[in-house]
Design an enzyme around this catalytic site. Structure first.
Site, PDB file in Angstrom:
ATOM      1  CB  THR A 177      -0.884  -0.027   1.253  1.00 52.87           C
ATOM      2  OG1 THR A 177      -1.692  -1.206   1.218  1.00 52.87           O
ATOM      3  CG2 THR A 177      -1.759   1.191   1.372  1.00 52.87           C
ATOM      4  NE  ARG A 205      -7.126  -8.472   1.747  1.00 49.27           N
ATOM      5  CZ  ARG A 205      -6.178  -7.548   1.831  1.00 49.27           C
ATOM      6  NH1 ARG A 205      -6.022  -6.672   0.835  1.00 49.27           N
ATOM      7  NH2 ARG A 205      -5.390  -7.479   2.881  1.00 49.27           N
ATOM      8  CB  VAL A 206     -12.371  -4.996   1.502  1.00 42.44           C
ATOM      9  CG1 VAL A 206     -12.061  -3.550   1.893  1.00 42.44           C
ATOM     10  CG2 VAL A 206     -13.323  -5.019   0.301  1.00 42.44           C
ATOM     11  N   GLY A 207      -9.026  -5.017   2.232  1.00 48.43           N
ATOM     12  CA  GLY A 207      -8.084  -4.900   3.326  1.00 48.43           C
ATOM     13  C   GLY A 207      -8.349  -3.669   4.172  1.00 48.43           C
ATOM     14  CG  ASP A 208      -4.976  -1.936   6.190  1.00 47.94           C
ATOM     15  OD1 ASP A 208      -4.724  -2.523   5.118  1.00 47.94           O
ATOM     16  OD2 ASP A 208      -4.156  -1.194   6.755  1.00 47.94           O
ATOM     17  CB  THR A 228       2.083  -0.099   4.239  1.00 49.30           C
ATOM     18  OG1 THR A 228       3.241  -0.139   5.092  1.00 49.30           O
ATOM     19  CG2 THR A 228       1.878   1.317   3.782  1.00 49.30           C
ATOM     20  N   GLY A 229       1.074  -2.997   4.568  1.00 44.39           N
ATOM     21  CA  GLY A 229       1.434  -4.363   4.912  1.00 44.39           C
ATOM     22  C   GLY A 229       0.224  -5.234   5.175  1.00 44.39           C
ATOM     23  N   GLY A 231      -2.899  -6.159   5.977  1.00 46.40           N
ATOM     24  CA  GLY A 231      -4.107  -5.398   6.258  1.00 46.40           C
ATOM     25  C   GLY A 231      -5.053  -6.063   7.224  1.00 46.40           C
TER      26      GLY A 231
END
Length: 316
Positions: A177, A205-208, A228-229, A231
């Protein structure tokens, strides 16, 4: 007048100078964050955001982005967005043109982007497609795109991704990110985040990055933070919000970031991988933390408008 400051995660140097140019001309932090992230999204050499991002398990590029304004805590985000190369601009439009909502996903996000007149583009480049195919082999390298060492979580993730690819029959044909945090001359603070997410992820899929309080949080009283990273860890730890809460309690930015990572490290996670965080305060102090040595972030200020790299604190 407040001295302008803009900071960004690894690889934000593709856009940070444009953001600082906006700030030095008297522009807003919101405009600066958007301008900087759009250039990062356009950077074809970066396969972790925007055009050229690495695809999901079906071989489709899905983009997430969000923006948050510190003075009002207004928030706009999109997730699992297909075919629109500047998700940060669509996220801003959600915040400004659709204020009754904060997050749009998938088909709805694409419908909204079309209504707003945003241009479409093919996001999967030939280079990204080839990297996607080659990188599915199980190796000892890290999955993510920050030049980090691989670990057991990275191997487990690759094995799980291979199972998804086999099951979803993708068509023929390193991630990370980007965060931008900006403070403008009027004292406004804005945080923006953009990503193509984990490569080979399950579709949808949805990350942070698209979730307020997880990958992005900004409160002008105390500061802003972005992750970042990994999530999923940032979501479970409410990473960005915890950092801002620590700033509110009196921690300096670096310590606030390190404390959040220490808490996230206590969570069990079979797919554990690197998680990093940045913070910026209303008085222009900034800092970051990571789990591995050698990680940096980018900084530009009104007093020193040259791009420089600052080290993040390494979690012991």
């Amino acid at each position: 007048m407040t001295e302008p400051v803009i900071i960004g995660s690894e690889r934000s140097e593709a856009g940070l100078p444009a953001g600082m140019a906006v700030l030095l001309s008297g522009g807003s932090a919101l405009d600066a964050v958007e301008a900087a992230l759009r250039l990062c999204e356009d950077n074809l050499a970066d396969h972790y955001v925007g055009t050229g991002g690495l695809p999901n398990a079906r071989g489709e590029v899905e983009l997430d982005a969000s923006v948050m304004v510190g003075s009002t805590r207004a928030f706009g985000a999109v997730a699992a967005l297909h075919g629109y190369p500047h998700p940060i601009s669509v996220a801003r439009a959600v915040m400004e043109r659709l204020p009754q909502h904060a997050l749009l996903v998938g088909e709805g996000a694409e419908l909204f982007a079309d209504e707003c007149g945003f241009g479409k583009a093919e996001l999967l480049t030939d280079e990204a497609r080839q990297q996607w195919k080659e990188a599915l082999s199980v190796t000892g390298e890290s999955v993510e795109g920050e030049n980090t060492r691989g670990g057991s979580g990275d191997i487990a993730y690759r094995l799980a991704a291979l199972e998804l690819v086999k099951r979803l029959s993708p068509h023929d044909g390193p991630w990370g990110t980007i965060n931008i945090l900006a403070l403008d001359g009027s004292g406004e603070l804005v945080v923006g985040v953009s990503t193509s997410g984990y490569p080979w992820k399950y579709p949808g899929r949805v990350g942070d990055s698209a979730i307020a309080g997880a990958g992005n949080y900004c409160d002008l009283r105390y500061g802003g933070a972005a992750c970042t990273g990994r999530g999923e860890l940032a979501i479970r730890a409410t990473g960005a919000r915890v950092v801002v809460d620590r700033l509110a309690a009196g921690d300096d930015p670096e310590s606030a970031c390190a404390a959040m990572l220490a808490d996230a490290a206590t969570l069990p996670d079979e797919f554990r991988a690197e998680l990093r965080v940045l913070a910026l305060t209303p008085d222009g102090r900034h800092g970051g933390a990571s789990g591995q040595r050698g990680s940096t972030y980018c900084v530009m200020t009104g007093r020193d408008p040259q791009l420089r790299f600052a080290r993040r604190r390494v979690l012991a």
